[in-house]
Design an enzyme around this catalytic site. Structure first.
Site, PDB file in Angstrom:
ATOM      1  N   HIS A 145       0.823  -1.214   0.000  1.00  0.00           N
ATOM      2  CA  HIS A 145       0.000   0.000   0.000  1.00  0.00           C
ATOM      3  C   HIS A 145       0.856   1.263   0.000  1.00  0.00           C
ATOM      4  O   HIS A 145       0.356   2.332  -0.309  1.00  0.00           O
ATOM      5  CB  HIS A 145      -1.056  -0.026   1.118  1.00  0.00           C
ATOM      6  CG  HIS A 145      -0.581   0.250   2.509  1.00  0.00           C
ATOM      7  ND1 HIS A 145      -0.295  -0.743   3.413  1.00  0.00           N
ATOM      8  CD2 HIS A 145      -0.376   1.407   3.163  1.00  0.00           C
ATOM      9  CE1 HIS A 145       0.066  -0.202   4.574  1.00  0.00           C
ATOM     10  NE2 HIS A 145       0.023   1.108   4.444  1.00  0.00           N
ATOM     11  N   SER A 179       3.920   2.297   8.268  1.00  0.00           N
ATOM     12  CA  SER A 179       3.668   1.297   7.240  1.00  0.00           C
ATOM     13  C   SER A 179       4.944   0.994   6.477  1.00  0.00           C
ATOM     14  O   SER A 179       5.620   1.902   6.011  1.00  0.00           O
ATOM     15  CB  SER A 179       2.619   1.798   6.260  1.00  0.00           C
ATOM     16  OG  SER A 179       1.365   1.753   6.868  1.00  0.00           O
ATOM     17  N   ASP A 184       1.221  -7.713   2.099  1.00  0.00           N
ATOM     18  CA  ASP A 184       1.318  -6.267   1.889  1.00  0.00           C
ATOM     19  C   ASP A 184       2.775  -5.804   1.743  1.00  0.00           C
ATOM     20  O   ASP A 184       3.334  -5.183   2.646  1.00  0.00           O
ATOM     21  CB  ASP A 184       0.628  -5.549   3.056  1.00  0.00           C
ATOM     22  CG  ASP A 184       0.286  -4.103   2.729  1.00  0.00           C
ATOM     23  OD1 ASP A 184       0.859  -3.559   1.771  1.00  0.00           O
ATOM     24  OD2 ASP A 184      -0.539  -3.513   3.448  1.00  0.00           O
TER      25      ASP A 184
HETATM   26  N1  ARG Z   1      -4.590   0.664   7.257  1.00  0.00           N
HETATM   27  C1  ARG Z   1      -3.283   0.757   6.681  1.00  0.00           C
HETATM   28  C2  ARG Z   1      -2.535   1.960   7.192  1.00  0.00           C
HETATM   29  O1  ARG Z   1      -3.090   2.989   7.433  1.00  0.00           O
HETATM   30  C3  ARG Z   1      -3.336   0.922   5.201  1.00  0.00           C
HETATM   31  C4  ARG Z   1      -3.893  -0.226   4.517  1.00  0.00           C
HETATM   32  C5  ARG Z   1      -4.106   0.058   3.068  1.00  0.00           C
HETATM   33  N2  ARG Z   1      -5.006  -0.956   2.548  1.00  0.00           N
HETATM   34  C6  ARG Z   1      -6.266  -0.702   2.168  1.00  0.00           C
HETATM   35  N3  ARG Z   1      -7.024  -1.728   1.936  1.00  0.00           N
HETATM   36  N4  ARG Z   1      -6.725   0.522   2.002  1.00  0.00           N
HETATM   37  O2  ARG Z   1      -1.323   1.920   7.291  1.00  0.00           O
END
Ligand code: ARG
Length: 696
Positions: free
Chosen positions: A84, A631, A210
């Protein structure tokens, strides 16, 4: 009595040690965390993690694209981060014919590594506390400039900046080195890299692969030059070793990365306002996302064009809803109020404290109240009419300057053209109508968007559909061809374009509200600074870490399962079996590539299966304290070897940016063995595995 106190103290220390809360500042590790790092199980010294005198672990960690973290995993500058985090870059390189986002991609040699325009990675060189040099100065700016200039002269090719911590109570001079030739090496298909989509986002149990890979390039002389054919792979000063051992419950883990923002020092009044403002955004985004989603499902071209716009909107949208729920469930505001009451009791005990901190909380509360209407009005404008993409396209023209039409028109044209690649006017037209209707419902009358041209003067009564039709039929901005012609023949035409009128009206509201807001907030920073200083003094026996601010931090803790609710136990890891259990060919979020299923059926796991059960472990949990921006961060074992990548938080503790929740808060990580299995077995890119150094 003494005994009881000793027991309570011991209990507190135990709590402190097992809570594993904290996003620690690297230069303070030795002083604040040295012993507890070792007690927690770390086998590296603080100096081996962060040093300005010799190479250390931090040299392998980068701020990736400004919003994520990445880490170097080979001596030739190979980098891994989350899928992501690479998402917008991968989308930007994709076309309907070569859809790397949907199909995945692996460069089979260096020549196939694809340059990503505008992507940068930044290394941390050093951090130095300069609070003493800046404190008490009437105008600190000349000293700030001098400090930065000296640091940049001492570190050629680097840039220096001064960043505040603990709400302006502490300042650091930070030196960074940024590389701007970063190339895409590969990623699994989105069905793996984003498996579970928005449904699984922010949730456990999780089965997302991911990750994505890039490589940093440099000029042959080692300097960080922008893209050139002559550039060579980065000769990395430091890269992480990889461990294939996997994790056990209770194992020590640490994460180095760039957490973005937290609100751990905010008051109940500020937090209440934050939740209310986020609700405005959630409501506006629901409307916009529903329209995008429908169009994306109907047409794969639209799906590719809007993939990143949708995902980034939906990520915040879901987070804020979870946060609102968690606030209610976990009683966050009441707990904050209790803390404030205890704080005030302590403050009021001594006169000097009373003088310094006595009115800070009340002052913050009055600032929040005085600015509330303006603040919410601004957010509503930003989340609704400002999100009409035509308005965004116009903003891309900001380089255009009437007094220098030739050159500035060219720059503006360059800035705007790239955006048309991902633009679907019919979709925007629907968004525009829905967002304007939403805005009219929600806005106070004084914030109405009047004088939109074409006779659409009184926002209270105009027919919004008719207005939007007028806008899209008459604006040059719907079509890049018109804009190209306009910018070549008569750039001033943009000043009579209907979208310019719309923007002027939006901006007028925004500007009026902004100046109201600024006026209401004069002196606010001082109140916040005083409150934070008070908290630090109150808790001075306990190490305190500053709020996240996109600077590098270390968090350490342990591999840990959790109990999400009564009678439910969540295991600390997931396996490929779970991917197959979630498979749903009718749901675009839960498609499993045929090749992945075949590998699973044949148990063709190579060296990546777990020794205990022969399965490929996909994700695992730790209690590390992270937030957005972390992330892609490396999850490291006690020796600093890479065992996973952090990529998410969990639904039950979505208030985590505000309060750490020891029993519930977990960091969701993708197991490095799943990553390498996907590179090697699914992607067939074993040459990349050969580049890695493995811990024995
Ligand atoms: N929740 C994750 C974060 O803020 C990002 C995940 C991105 N994936 C998604 N399905 N939008 O770091």
């Amino acid at each position: 009595m003494k005994k009881i106190i000793a027991i309570i103290a011991a209990a507190l220390i135990c709590l402190g040690a097992s809570a594993d809360e904290g996003m620690w500042l690297l230069p303070l590790l030795e002083q604040l965390n040295g012993k507890s790092l070792a007690d927690a199980g770390c086998r590296l010294t603080p100096d081996e993690i962060y040093s300005i005198n010799h190479g250390s672990l931090k040299d392998a960690i980068v701020h990736f694209g400004g919003g994520c973290t990445g880490e170097i995993i080979s001596k030739d500058g190979l980098l891994v981060t989350n899928h992501h985090c690479g998402y917008s870059s991968i989308q930007g390189l994709s076309t309907p014919e070569h859809n790397y986002l949907m199909d995945g991609y692996w460069a089979m040699n260096r020549a196939q590594e694809l340059p990503v325009p505008r992507l940068t990675v930044t290394f941390l060189v050093s951090m130095e506390d300069v609070t003493a040099q800046l404190e008490g100065l009437e105008d600190p700016n000349p000293v700030r400039r001098e400090l930065r200039k000296n640091a940049e002269e001492a570190n050629p090719g680097c840039h220096a900046q001064i960043t505040s911590f603990y709400n302006n109570n502490v300042y650091y001079l930070i030196v960074y080195k940024t590389y701007s030739d970063v190339r895409f090496v590969g990623a699994p298909p989105a069905s793996v890299g984003k498996f579970g989509g928005e449904t699984d986002n922010w949730m456990w149990p999780r089965h997302t692969g991911d990750f994505s890979m890039f490589r940093v390039y440099m000029a042959p002389d080692g300097s960080p030059e922008s893209y050139s054919e002559n550039n060579v792979p980065l000769a990395a000063e430091r890269h992480l070793k990889v461990s294939l051992k996997g994790v056990q419950k209770g194992d020590f883990t640490m994460i180095l990365g760039y957490p973005g923002r937290t609100q751990r020092f905010q008051t109940a009044a500020q937090l209440q306002q934050m939740i209310e403002v986020q609700r405005i955004a959630v409501d506006a985004r629901t409307i916009r996302q529903d329209i995008m989603w429908e169009a994306m499902c109907a047409d794969p071209d639209v799906q590719l064009k809007y993939a990143n716009k949708y995902a980034s909107s939906a990520n915040g949208w879901k987070k804020w809803q979870g946060e609102e729920l968690a606030f209610a469930k976990l009683g966050i505001i009441d707990r904050e109020k209790e803390k404030e009451a205890l704080f005030m009791k302590w403050v009021n005990k001594k006169k000097p404290r009373k003088e310094k901190y006595g009115d800070a909380l009340d002052r913050i509360a009055s600032y929040v109240e005085a600015s509330d209407e303006a603040y919410k009005a601004m957010r509503l404008v930003m989340e609704a009419p400002w999100r009409i993409e035509l308005v965004g396209l116009l903003s891309a023209m900001s380089a255009y300057n009437r007094n220098n039409p030739g050159a500035s028109a060219k720059t503006a044209l360059g800035a705007i053209m790239g955006q048309y690649r991902d633009y679907v006017p019919e979709l925007d037209r629907k968004e525009a109508a829905a967002l304007l209707k939403f805005y009219r419902d929600r806005a106070l009358e004084k914030d109405y968007l009047n004088d939109l041209g074409g006779g659409f003067d009184d926002f209270a009564t105009i027919d919004i559909d008719a207005y939007v039709n007028y806008l899209f039929e008459n604006s040059d901005f719907v079509d890049p061809k018109y804009i190209e012609d306009a910018l070549t023949d008569d750039p001033d035409a943009i000043f009579t374009d209907p979208v310019t009128k719309l923007f002027a009206s939006i901006y007028n509201v925004y500007r009026t509200r902004l100046s109201e807001y600024n006026e209401a907030m004069e002196g606010y920073d001082d109140a916040v600074k005083a409150y934070t200083a008070g908290l630090l003094e109150w808790q001075k026996k306990q190490p305190m870490y500053p709020d996240a601010n996109s600077t590098m931090r270390l968090t350490y803790g342990h591999v840990m399962p959790y109990n999400p609710k009564d009678a439910v136990q969540f295991s600390f890891f997931t396996t490929l079996d779970g991917v197959m259990q979630k498979e749903d060919p009718t749901n675009p979020e839960f498609i499993v590539p045929a090749k992945l299923r075949a590998l699973w059926e044949a148990k063709d796991f190579g060296r990546y299966a777990d020794a205990s059960d022969g399965k490929v472990h996909t994700c695992f949990l730790t209690n590390n304290d992270i937030t957005g921006g972390n992330s892609g961060s490396p999850v490291l074992d006690a020796d600093g070897c890479l065992i996973g990548l952090a990529f998410d938080g969990n639904w039950e503790s979505m208030s985590s940016d505000v309060m750490f929740e020891p029993a519930l808060q977990r960091c969701i990580c993708v197991d490095i063995r799943y990553v390498l299995f996907l590179v090697d077995k699914l992607g067939g890119a074993s040459h990349l595995i050969d580049e890695l150094d493995f811990a024995e």
